[in-house]
Design a protein around this motif. Structure first.
Motif, PDB file in Angstrom:
ATOM      1  N   PRO A  54     -88.014 117.661  25.357  1.00  0.00           N
ATOM      2  CA  PRO A  54     -87.640 117.352  26.748  1.00  0.00           C
ATOM      3  C   PRO A  54     -86.915 118.506  27.440  1.00  0.00           C
ATOM      4  N   ALA A  55     -85.989 119.161  26.720  1.00  0.00           N
ATOM      5  CA  ALA A  55     -85.238 120.261  27.328  1.00  0.00           C
ATOM      6  C   ALA A  55     -86.152 121.434  27.659  1.00  0.00           C
ATOM      7  N   ALA A  56     -87.044 121.784  26.726  1.00  0.00           N
ATOM      8  CA  ALA A  56     -87.966 122.892  26.957  1.00  0.00           C
ATOM      9  C   ALA A  56     -88.958 122.545  28.062  1.00  0.00           C
ATOM     10  N   GLY A 113     -84.813 129.211  24.678  1.00  0.00           N
ATOM     11  CA  GLY A 113     -84.100 129.108  23.413  1.00  0.00           C
ATOM     12  C   GLY A 113     -83.552 127.729  23.122  1.00  0.00           C
ATOM     13  N   LEU A 114     -84.061 126.702  23.822  1.00  0.00           N
ATOM     14  CA  LEU A 114     -83.535 125.348  23.677  1.00  0.00           C
ATOM     15  C   LEU A 114     -84.207 124.556  22.565  1.00  0.00           C
ATOM     16  N   GLY A 115     -85.224 125.150  21.943  1.00  0.00           N
ATOM     17  CA  GLY A 115     -85.984 124.453  20.909  1.00  0.00           C
ATOM     18  C   GLY A 115     -87.244 123.850  21.500  1.00  0.00           C
ATOM     19  N   GLY A 116     -88.384 124.145  20.870  1.00  0.00           N
ATOM     20  CA  GLY A 116     -89.648 123.623  21.384  1.00  0.00           C
ATOM     21  C   GLY A 116     -90.832 124.282  20.735  1.00  0.00           C
ATOM     22  N   LEU A 117     -92.020 123.954  21.243  1.00  0.00           N
ATOM     23  CA  LEU A 117     -93.260 124.393  20.622  1.00  0.00           C
ATOM     24  C   LEU A 117     -93.715 125.780  21.072  1.00  0.00           C
ATOM     25  N   SER A 118     -93.344 126.196  22.279  1.00  0.00           N
ATOM     26  CA  SER A 118     -93.853 127.459  22.830  1.00  0.00           C
ATOM     27  C   SER A 118     -92.728 128.449  23.042  1.00  0.00           C
ATOM     28  N   SER A 170     -65.459 116.027  28.100  1.00  0.00           N
ATOM     29  CA  SER A 170     -66.344 114.866  27.945  1.00  0.00           C
ATOM     30  C   SER A 170     -67.822 115.225  27.965  1.00  0.00           C
ATOM     31  N   TRP A 171     -68.138 116.459  28.333  1.00  0.00           N
ATOM     32  CA  TRP A 171     -69.544 116.870  28.385  1.00  0.00           C
ATOM     33  C   TRP A 171     -70.117 116.972  26.979  1.00  0.00           C
ATOM     34  N   GLN A 172     -71.401 116.626  26.850  1.00  0.00           N
ATOM     35  CA  GLN A 172     -72.071 116.642  25.557  1.00  0.00           C
ATOM     36  C   GLN A 172     -73.072 117.796  25.472  1.00  0.00           C
ATOM     37  N   PRO A 173     -73.281 118.370  24.284  1.00  0.00           N
ATOM     38  CA  PRO A 173     -74.276 119.441  24.133  1.00  0.00           C
ATOM     39  C   PRO A 173     -75.655 118.954  24.578  1.00  0.00           C
ATOM     40  N   GLY A 174     -76.323 119.751  25.396  1.00  0.00           N
ATOM     41  CA  GLY A 174     -77.652 119.398  25.885  1.00  0.00           C
ATOM     42  C   GLY A 174     -77.638 118.489  27.091  1.00  0.00           C
ATOM     43  N   GLU A 175     -76.472 118.036  27.520  1.00  0.00           N
ATOM     44  CA  GLU A 175     -76.399 117.148  28.687  1.00  0.00           C
ATOM     45  C   GLU A 175     -76.743 117.928  29.954  1.00  0.00           C
ATOM     46  N   ARG A 176     -77.481 117.284  30.842  1.00  0.00           N
ATOM     47  CA  ARG A 176     -77.854 117.916  32.107  1.00  0.00           C
ATOM     48  C   ARG A 176     -76.842 117.521  33.173  1.00  0.00           C
TER      49      ARG A 176
END
Length: 504
Positions: free
Chosen positions: A42-44, A246-251, A328-334
């Motif tokens: 989702p992030a990528a 660099g967020l993790g993904g297929l491409s 309160s922010w979480q890693p990967g939170e938008r």
């Protein structure tokens, strides 16, 4: 035999550089669209969507794809029968074309070139000189291959002298993770093999000028050992799971290009240079009949990707932001940022450090503020600021503790942070967020006002105060020091490996 006028060369260079500042090559767009359709992270996928949406906006608005409009590199193939008119050297012609392109009043491009690189680093203000490579060839015509290479990708260039028996794919697989995400993947890799050290790097740069054709190559199958090598490296790099931004993904890459040259029997020089998500290059051919212009691309070939902020994104008021809210922010939170933020990058951080070392007061307070690592393009018409995408945050790592000690709450940039910066962020209870590199025009739409508040003499590296509304960012390092640039690729590397085992 052609008589080539200096003015025709100048105009061809000017027009080509303007063209590639706002039009992606169609082959890149089609490859990126295929990557978007296949992406499962989702992030990528969100990052690729922003790059694609930004590309269409830039093409329609004739404004730069990326705020880093690059240092100009020109490969010139000069026919030995060419005659010249105009009394200028080829370097002077190319430089004048660069000057006119970067000072175009309708679409000014950011001047990023500095002279006296070891010491004063003074901006030349017109992005000259270009880096020119000349080859004499048969015939009476002139071919120019122009590229505008941003610092984020150029800074990730790698070189190695391998032993003759060493594996090139092994070296690439080990090396790409060390490049981080500052080169704004997904892009492509140019690899040069052989010759001497400088020749290998030159081959790597020139290889990037070729069109993307990995999908077609895989469909028809390799015809030689170099094509086999391209496919092997492509598959192994994408299996690393680094993914878009660099967020993790297929491409991670869309293609691998390789050029080689004979070398000494004891040597195996290998250069590797990435192309970023901006991927700007153009090929023009002059035969004496006048300036050469690139054909306009068909925007119908751009995918229909209308990016919008995620409905799950948290809205943040920068004007009332507290350390407790940051915690309160979480890693990967938008997040969607609204309010006033400061900007600053390399030169500003260095000047701040020097002022503090001398005990001098700073011209602006950073207490309770957020800083955006950016060097924007100058505005035109009704713009408050030109394209203003993030620069690579890693370069500011050595200043991070110093800035956090001034009361800074959070930072916005692109790519990963190093261990030193993450430790400082964790200790201060601060955070680091990323905006998408390669989406500068899209990001700039969130900026509602901009004014210089310090160091005006630094030009694009001055400190601005931006007022933003719903600027999209992702939490990359939270207040506990958890980095998505570590967790994301690890997760997707594991997923890709599991899938490969199941298919075996």
């Amino acid at each position: 035999m052609a008589l080539i006028r200096a003015e025709d060369v100048i105009e061809s260079v000017r027009a080509a550089l303007q063209h590639i500042s706002f039009y992606h090559p169609v082959d890149y767009i089609e490859a990126l669209a295929a990557a978007y359709a296949a992406e499962e992270s989702p992030a990528a996928k969100d990052a690729i969507a922003q790059i694609l949406a930004n590309s269409r906006l830039s093409a329609e608005g004739h404004r730069p794809i990326c705020q880093d409009t690059g240092i100009v590199v020109c490969f010139a193939k000069v026919g030995m029968d060419v005659r010249w008119e105009g009394g200028m050297t080829l370097q002077q012609m190319v430089d004048e074309g660069v000057r006119r392109a970067y000072r175009d009043p309708d679409n000014p491009l950011r001047a990023s070139v500095v002279a006296d690189p070891a010491f004063a680093r003074v901006n030349t203000r017109d992005n000259t000189p270009a880096v020119l490579h000349v080859e004499l060839v048969e015939g009476g015509e002139l071919e120019l291959v122009l590229a505008a290479k941003g610092g984020g990708s150029e800074n990730k260039a790698k070189f190695v002298m391998l032993n003759p028996s060493d594996s090139i794919p092994d070296w690439v697989e080990r090396t790409v993770p060390t490049m981080g995400a500052g080169w704004c993947p997904p892009g492509m890799l140019g690899i040069g093999i052989g010759g001497t050290p400088e020749k290998a790097l030159l081959l790597a740069k020139e290889a990037l000028m070729a069109p993307i054709d990995m999908a077609q190559l895989k469909a028809r199958g390799p015809a030689n050992r170099i094509e086999e090598l391209r496919i092997e490296i492509f598959d192994r790099v994408n299996a690393l799971g680094i993914g878009a931004q660099g967020l993790g993904g297929l491409s991670t890459i869309l293609d691998v290009k390789i050029l080689d040259y004979p070398t000494h029997a004891a040597s195996k020089p290998v250069g590797m240079i990435p192309n970023c998500a901006a991927t700007r290059h153009a090929h023009v051919h002059l035969d004496g009949s006048g300036p050469a212009y690139l054909p306009l691309p068909d925007l119908a070939r751009w995918p229909k990707v209308d990016w919008a902020p995620s409905p799950e994104a948290r809205r943040v008021n920068l004007d009332t932001l507290t350390k407790a809210e940051v915690a309160s922010w979480q890693p990967g939170e938008r997040l969607l940022l609204t309010g006033k933020m400061l900007t600053g990058r390399d030169a500003a951080h260095k000047r701040i450090a020097d002022m503090l070392a001398r005990g001098e007061p700073l011209p602006v307070s950073f207490a309770g503020r957020v800083i955006y690592y950016v060097g924007p393009v100058d505005p035109v018409r009704d713009e408050v600021v030109g394209p203003a995408g993030p620069t690579t945050a890693t370069r500011m790592d050595k200043f991070t503790k110093l800035m956090l000690d001034q009361g800074l709450l959070a930072m916005v940039g692109k790519a990963e942070r190093g261990p030193e910066a993450i430790a400082a962020i964790r200790k201060a209870g601060a955070a680091y967020m990323i905006a998408v590199g390669g989406a500068a025009y899209l990001v700039a739409r969130a900026i509602r006002s901009a004014r210089v508040v310090a160091f005006e003499d630094l030009g694009m590296e001055a400190i601005y105060e931006f007022e933003v509304r719903d600027m999209p960012v992702t939490v990359a390092v939270d207040a506990r020091g958890v980095s998505v640039h570590q967790s994301g690729p690890e997760e997707w590397r594991r997923r890709i490996a599991e899938r490969a085992r199941e298919m075996a």
